[in-house]
Design a protein around this motif. Structure first.
Motif, mmCIF file in Angstrom:
data_model
loop_
_atom_site.group_PDB
_atom_site.id
_atom_site.type_symbol
_atom_site.label_atom_id
_atom_site.label_comp_id
_atom_site.label_asym_id
_atom_site.label_seq_id
_atom_site.Cartn_x
_atom_site.Cartn_y
_atom_site.Cartn_z
ATOM 1 N N PHE A 43 -5.875 2.560 17.202
ATOM 2 C CA PHE A 43 -5.996 1.493 16.207
ATOM 3 C C PHE A 43 -4.807 1.556 15.246
ATOM 4 O O PHE A 43 -3.998 2.497 15.274
ATOM 5 C CB PHE A 43 -7.311 1.609 15.435
ATOM 6 N N SER A 44 -4.702 0.561 14.400
ATOM 7 C CA SER A 44 -3.659 0.535 13.370
ATOM 8 C C SER A 44 -4.262 0.043 12.072
ATOM 9 O O SER A 44 -5.291 -0.646 12.060
ATOM 10 C CB SER A 44 -2.498 -0.368 13.787
ATOM 11 N N ALA A 45 -3.613 0.409 10.958
ATOM 12 C CA ALA A 45 -4.081 -0.024 9.639
ATOM 13 C C ALA A 45 -2.893 -0.101 8.698
ATOM 14 O O ALA A 45 -1.834 0.500 8.947
ATOM 15 C CB ALA A 45 -5.127 0.943 9.101
ATOM 16 N N ASP A 46 -3.064 -0.815 7.589
ATOM 17 C CA ASP A 46 -1.988 -0.954 6.605
ATOM 18 C C ASP A 46 -1.632 0.403 6.004
ATOM 19 O O ASP A 46 -2.501 1.273 5.822
ATOM 20 C CB ASP A 46 -2.415 -1.897 5.483
ATOM 21 N N GLU A 47 -0.363 0.578 5.659
ATOM 22 C CA GLU A 47 0.089 1.834 5.054
ATOM 23 C C GLU A 47 -0.719 2.183 3.809
ATOM 24 O O GLU A 47 -1.087 3.336 3.591
ATOM 25 C CB GLU A 47 1.573 1.728 4.686
ATOM 26 N N LEU A 48 -0.977 1.196 2.971
ATOM 27 C CA LEU A 48 -1.689 1.450 1.714
ATOM 28 C C LEU A 48 -3.105 1.961 1.925
ATOM 29 O O LEU A 48 -3.680 2.595 1.035
ATOM 30 C CB LEU A 48 -1.726 0.175 0.869
ATOM 31 N N ALA A 49 -3.675 1.710 3.095
ATOM 32 C CA ALA A 49 -5.042 2.153 3.367
ATOM 33 C C ALA A 49 -5.152 3.675 3.408
ATOM 34 O O ALA A 49 -6.244 4.230 3.235
ATOM 35 C CB ALA A 49 -5.530 1.553 4.681
ATOM 36 N N PHE A 50 -4.026 4.360 3.631
ATOM 37 C CA PHE A 50 -4.041 5.823 3.775
ATOM 38 C C PHE A 50 -3.623 6.546 2.493
ATOM 39 O O PHE A 50 -3.540 7.774 2.475
ATOM 40 C CB PHE A 50 -3.104 6.237 4.914
ATOM 41 N N ARG A 51 -3.366 5.785 1.433
ATOM 42 C CA ARG A 51 -2.860 6.385 0.198
ATOM 43 C C ARG A 51 -3.783 7.475 -0.342
ATOM 44 O O ARG A 51 -3.339 8.585 -0.677
ATOM 45 C CB ARG A 51 -2.669 5.283 -0.851
ATOM 46 N N ASP A 52 -5.081 7.192 -0.452
ATOM 47 C CA ASP A 52 -6.025 8.153 -1.025
ATOM 48 C C ASP A 52 -6.391 9.275 -0.061
ATOM 49 O O ASP A 52 -7.020 10.258 -0.469
ATOM 50 C CB ASP A 52 -7.304 7.428 -1.468
ATOM 51 N N LEU A 53 -6.014 9.128 1.189
ATOM 52 C CA LEU A 53 -6.293 10.167 2.182
ATOM 53 C C LEU A 53 -5.142 11.151 2.306
ATOM 54 O O LEU A 53 -5.349 12.362 2.383
ATOM 55 C CB LEU A 53 -6.562 9.516 3.550
ATOM 56 N N VAL A 54 -3.905 10.621 2.298
ATOM 57 C CA VAL A 54 -2.723 11.443 2.563
ATOM 58 C C VAL A 54 -2.135 12.049 1.294
ATOM 59 O O VAL A 54 -1.816 13.239 1.252
ATOM 60 C CB VAL A 54 -1.652 10.601 3.291
#
Length: 221
Positions: free
Chosen positions: A41-52
């Motif tokens: 799958f793929s997702a927007d870069e900003l979606a991973f901000r709070d994870l990474v």
């Protein structure tokens, strides 16, 4: 453990050309392993901000519209120049299957040994553990408020029935080491020193109230 929802879209093509197109569109290609077959799958870069970009550990709910998949982040690749996220690997979670994860360590309190001139050494900022998903802790909270010079805290004091820590029990997590200018005292000596200092201050104050003869005073002949 807290969970973050990542909204994405399932990838129909996983070739280099399709992957490059996703990155140009500011999306991150991802894959979830551990299930019957890999889920791309793929997702927007900003979606991973709070994870990474955080020291905290989280589980993930991958929301692809038709259902959610629970997972944890296993690996991440960054661009060597721009530091942009290139790819993320996830591992699917199952309620009855243990998973390995790195859990951050948080220090609580202030070490007396540091106040006496010692040096605090934070040896292990993350600990690898193995546990069922519902037993994963958010942090290891380590109390250092009683650490004197020469003291340490090892893995042994953090053991729990809820999970297995994948490090030797004797491994040091945090310690206070002596320095050349450090003063090694115990609690009783510390209290005595404080009382002595108070008494000394009182004596000095009394002495200041009593005038003494000096060389510049009148001489008796």
């Amino acid at each position: 453990m807290k969970s973050i929802t990542i909204k994405g879209s399932e990838r129909e093509s996983v070739g280099k050309k399709a992957t490059k197109a996703l990155r140009n569109a500011r999306k991150v290609p991802c894959v979830v392993y551990g299930g019957d077959k890999p889920l791309h799958f793929s997702a927007d870069e900003l979606a991973f901000r709070d994870l990474v970009y955080t020291a905290a550990a989280h589980t993930v709910k991958v929301d692809l519209g038709e259902g959610k998949v629970r997972a944890i982040m296993q690996d991440i690749q960054f661009h060597p120049v721009t530091d942009k996220i290139l790819h993320i690997d996830f591992y699917q979670l199952f309620d009855d299957k243990e998973v390995t994860m790195n859990i951050p360590v948080r220090l609580q309190g202030n070490a007396p040994g540091v106040r006496n001139g010692g040096r605090l050494l934070f040896r292990k900022r993350k600990l690898a553990i193995k546990a069922l998903p519902d037993k994963l802790p958010d942090f290891f909270d380590v109390d250092i408020s009683k650490l004197k010079i020469g003291d340490n805290i090892t893995i042994e004091s953090l053991l729990s029935d809820d999970f297995t820590i994948l490090h030797p029990e004797t491994m040091v997590v945090v310690q206070v080491k002596t320095q050349r200018a450090a003063i090694v005292v115990d609690e009783d000596e510390e209290l005595e020193g404080e009382e002595g200092a108070a008494e000394g201050a009182e004596t000095a104050a009394e002495g200041a109230e009593t005038p003494e003869a000096t060389d510049g005073g009148e001489s008796k002949e």
